[in-house]
Design a protein around this motif. Sequence first.
Motif: not given
Length: 227
Positions: A53-54, A61, A92, A90, A73, A57-58, A68-69, A75
């Motif tokens: 997940d992280e 971004r 979002m 992915v 999102l 997101k990275w 992103v916050e 995937y």
Amino acid sequence: NVSDPKTAGAALRRVFERMGARPKRIALAIPDSVAKVSLLKFEKVPSRTRDLDELIKWQVRKAAPFRVEDAQLTYSPGLKAADGSTEFLVVMARKDIVREYERVCEEAGAQAGVVDLATFNVINAVLAGSQPPSNDWLLVHVTQDDATMAILRGSAVVFFRNRVADGEAGLADMVHQTAMYYEDRLSGSGFGRVVLAGGGSPAAQSGQDADYLRRALEQRLGTKVDP
């Protein structure tokens, strides 16, 4: 995106009435343009879901047109290569925009338990009840406002592009660019199937016959196009 949720909700209630049903939970397909769709490839996939997940997101971004916050999102794993790498599809979208569409459903007395993009569900409809095509295939999804091109290898999306509709010439150019990208960057050897979906094409609106766009695509791609 929805300027008048109450009016839109009233229209949706009339649809339910014509169906003779008052569903409490529904699945909601929203326009492709609401979301940003990316394809991310990782040589090594983290074993823990939280780490994956992280990592995703990275990566997104960097190119996201919003924070992103502030995004919803999701995937799903896609194509797996011979070298062990895995591609992820992915998606979002801004949470506040998604809520606009959900509120329309709430105005009609229904809750959207699933929210998804329109073209993904056209893909699902093409694949439903049959084995995925063994060859690469192309979906061209045209609406009144935009067009989406999706290339799939079996059931895995390997290319996805959405663009505002700007007439038949613009759509033909988009198809041509997609075909060139497919050959040059995706090592494509030709589409085993081409599917055209959507009833809101510029051709239909301008009074030309419904087959005009299909024939134009066949001429441009040099292969049969299935409606």
